[in-house]
Design an enzyme around this catalytic site. Structure first.
Site, PDB file in Angstrom:
ATOM      1  N   THR A 198      -1.817 -78.793  -6.616  1.00 28.30           N
ATOM      2  CA  THR A 198      -3.029 -78.802  -5.142  1.00 28.30           C
ATOM      3  C   THR A 198      -4.025 -79.543  -5.033  1.00 28.30           C
ATOM      4  O   THR A 198      -5.182 -79.014  -6.505  1.00 28.30           O
ATOM      5  CB  THR A 198      -2.989 -78.116  -3.989  1.00 28.30           C
TER       6      THR A 198
ATOM      7  N   CYS B 274     -20.945 -74.988 -26.385  1.00 28.70           N
ATOM      8  CA  CYS B 274     -20.179 -74.421 -26.838  1.00 28.70           C
ATOM      9  C   CYS B 274     -20.496 -73.371 -27.787  1.00 28.70           C
ATOM     10  O   CYS B 274     -19.661 -73.141 -28.387  1.00 28.70           O
ATOM     11  CB  CYS B 274     -18.857 -75.499 -26.804  1.00 28.70           C
TER      12      CYS B 274
HETATM   13  N1  PLP Z   1     -17.119 -83.611 -24.056  1.00 25.96           N
HETATM   14  C1  PLP Z   1     -18.043 -83.636 -24.106  1.00 25.96           C
HETATM   15  C2  PLP Z   1     -18.411 -84.591 -24.987  1.00 25.96           C
HETATM   16  C3  PLP Z   1     -19.300 -82.694 -23.321  1.00 25.96           C
HETATM   17  O1  PLP Z   1     -20.008 -82.486 -24.106  1.00 25.96           O
HETATM   18  C4  PLP Z   1     -18.464 -81.700 -23.021  1.00 25.96           C
HETATM   19  C5  PLP Z   1     -19.021 -80.797 -22.174  1.00 25.96           C
HETATM   20  O2  PLP Z   1     -20.068 -80.202 -22.831  1.00 25.96           O
HETATM   21  C6  PLP Z   1     -16.637 -81.809 -22.704  1.00 25.96           C
HETATM   22  C7  PLP Z   1     -16.145 -82.707 -23.200  1.00 25.96           C
HETATM   23  C8  PLP Z   1     -15.706 -80.776 -21.724  1.00 25.96           C
HETATM   24  O3  PLP Z   1     -16.271 -80.766 -20.516  1.00 25.96           O
HETATM   25  P1  PLP Z   1     -15.962 -80.115 -19.232  1.00 25.96           P
HETATM   26  O4  PLP Z   1     -17.128 -78.550 -20.052  1.00 25.96           O
HETATM   27  O5  PLP Z   1     -16.117 -80.311 -18.296  1.00 25.96           O
HETATM   28  O6  PLP Z   1     -14.403 -79.392 -19.693  1.00 25.96           O
END
Ligand code: PLP
Length: 393
Positions: free
Chosen positions: A243, A331
């Site tokens: 959904t 990250c």
């Molecule tokens: N790809 C890139 C280049 C990003 O900078 C990020 C997030 O930092 C992502 C993918 C992941 O996106 P999401 O946080 O929406 O999963």
């Protein structure tokens, strides 16, 4: 620093503030407009209509067709879906081409494919130059008859370096290879026109363009073979079960409409602020270096290394003044390993460790830039005074 009002937020590549207009558009879908967009009754039907509008707004931002837009839960899901779909749709092809500077959403997925699928894959991670750019001839040479998909980011989250996606996609197309681009950092910051750029798949993420966290999009060009990742109900024309996250979809639609109006501002006002910040830091602080190509870069991002100091320590001192930025990518921070992006660019250890990413948005002001420029030289000088690496350099 006293509360959020005094925060100077320069960490927009990590996430962005939800635009007030976006929040306002979303709110009714948490309360009175709670129907299911798939329902037959008109109470749900009006929600379905709002989802359709959002799909059109997203499509308009990248000049795509609404039926080419699939709503997902995030950029990571979009990346996984595109790559796994290409592999499943072409079971005789097991070669993937990507780069050494991809976001973990692509990098870690590609590195896990063998264990995930039980099949052996060949992975080419293309190197980058010292300014973060890519060698197109090397890219072309990497493609062969077994290549199932190319996955290359449009813009790098750490340095802002923009890859020539249109040219790369044309090269792949001429070789009959599917092309995916992770455009999570590019959409909303630079103009993107799907009619001009022959990519098959494109990922974007709401929280990087002033929509909420937890909503993403996978663009799939018409007639591209597609195998769903989430199998379930008939939602998204059977291409993604589950959904719909209605309020967030509607928020993303609004954010895309706003972004379309902001692209010029991003490339004039935000770029000018970023340039002022960058120039001020590079000229005002000795032993500071820009990471990434000078011009082939997002208008909002400046990644600067302050040699012989630790990024984490710099961030802590910036935090005392309410200044938010990142060292490495959000990250990977939390580990003391220098970022894989800066390592791929060959940035020396002493500089990679002291890298800070400033990423601006339309909400930043010149007064904020001036404040950061006033505080940074003292922060770096104080840390260097305590740094044995600086003393013994
Ligand atoms: N790809 C890139 C280049 C990003 O900078 C990020 C997030 O930092 C992502 C993918 C992941 O996106 P999401 O946080 O929406 O999963």
């Amino acid at each position: 620093m006293s509360g959020v009002d005094s925060v100077i937020y320069m960490d927009n590549n990590a996430t962005t503030k939800v635009a007030p207009e976006v929040l306002e558009t979303m709110l009714p879908y948490f309360s009175e407009l709670y129907g299911n967009p798939s329902s037959m009754h008109s109470f749900g039907g009006q929600v379905g209509k709002a989802v359709r509008t959002a799909r059109e707004q997203v499509a308009a931002l990248i000049n795509a067709k609404p039926e080419e837009i699939i709503f997902t839960s995030c950029g990571t899901e979009s990346d996984s879906t595109a790559i796994l779909s290409a592999l499943q749709a072409q079971p005789d092809k097991r070669h993937i081409v990507t780069t050494r500077v991809e976001h973990p959403a692509v990098k870690n997925l590609c590195r896990s494919l063998d264990s995930l699928t039980g099949h052996k894959h060949r992975l080419t991670e293309l190197p980058v130059e010292s300014d973060g750019t890519i060698d197109l001839q090397r890219f072309e040479d990497s493609l062969d008859d077994e290549t199932a998909i190319v996955s290359v980011m449009w813009a790098n989250n750490e340095t802002g370096v923009v890859f020539p996606i249109a040219e790369m996609a044309r090269i792949a197309k001429n070789r009959g290879v599917l092309f995916h681009t992770d455009a999570v950092q590019a959409v909303g910051k630079i103009a993107i026109d799907m009619a001009d750029v022959p990519v098959d798949f494109l990922s974007l993420s709401g929280h990087k363009l002033h929509a909420p966290k937890g909503i993403g999009v996978l663009y799939v060009r018409k007639r591209t073979p597609f195998v769903p990742f989430l199998i379930g109900g008939h939602q998204e024309k059977g291409r993604r079960g589950g959904t719909e996250n209605v309020a967030s979809i509607i928020g993303l639609g609004k954010a895309c409409e706003l972004a379309a109006g902001h692209i010029t501002t991003e490339n004039t006002v935000v770029r000018a602020l970023r340039d002022k910040l960058e120039k001020g830091l590079l000229t005002g602080i000795p032993n500071s270096l820009l990471n990434g190509h000078k011009t082939q870069r997002l208008p909002n991002t400046a990644n600067i290394s302050f040699e012989y100091v630790e990024g984490e320590a710099i961030l802590l001192h910036m935090n005392r003044f309410g200044i938010c930025a990142s060292s490495g990518s959000a990250c990977t921070s939390g580990s003391l390993e220098p970022s894989h992006v800066l390592r791929a660019m060959g940035v020396p250890f002493t500089a990679a460790h002291g890298s800070i990413r400033y990423s601006l948005s339309v909400y930043n002001t010149e007064a904020e830039v001036d404040f950061v420029l006033e505080k940074m030289p003292g922060i770096i000088a104080n840390l260097r005074e305590m740094s044995p690496f600086w003393q013994n350099r």
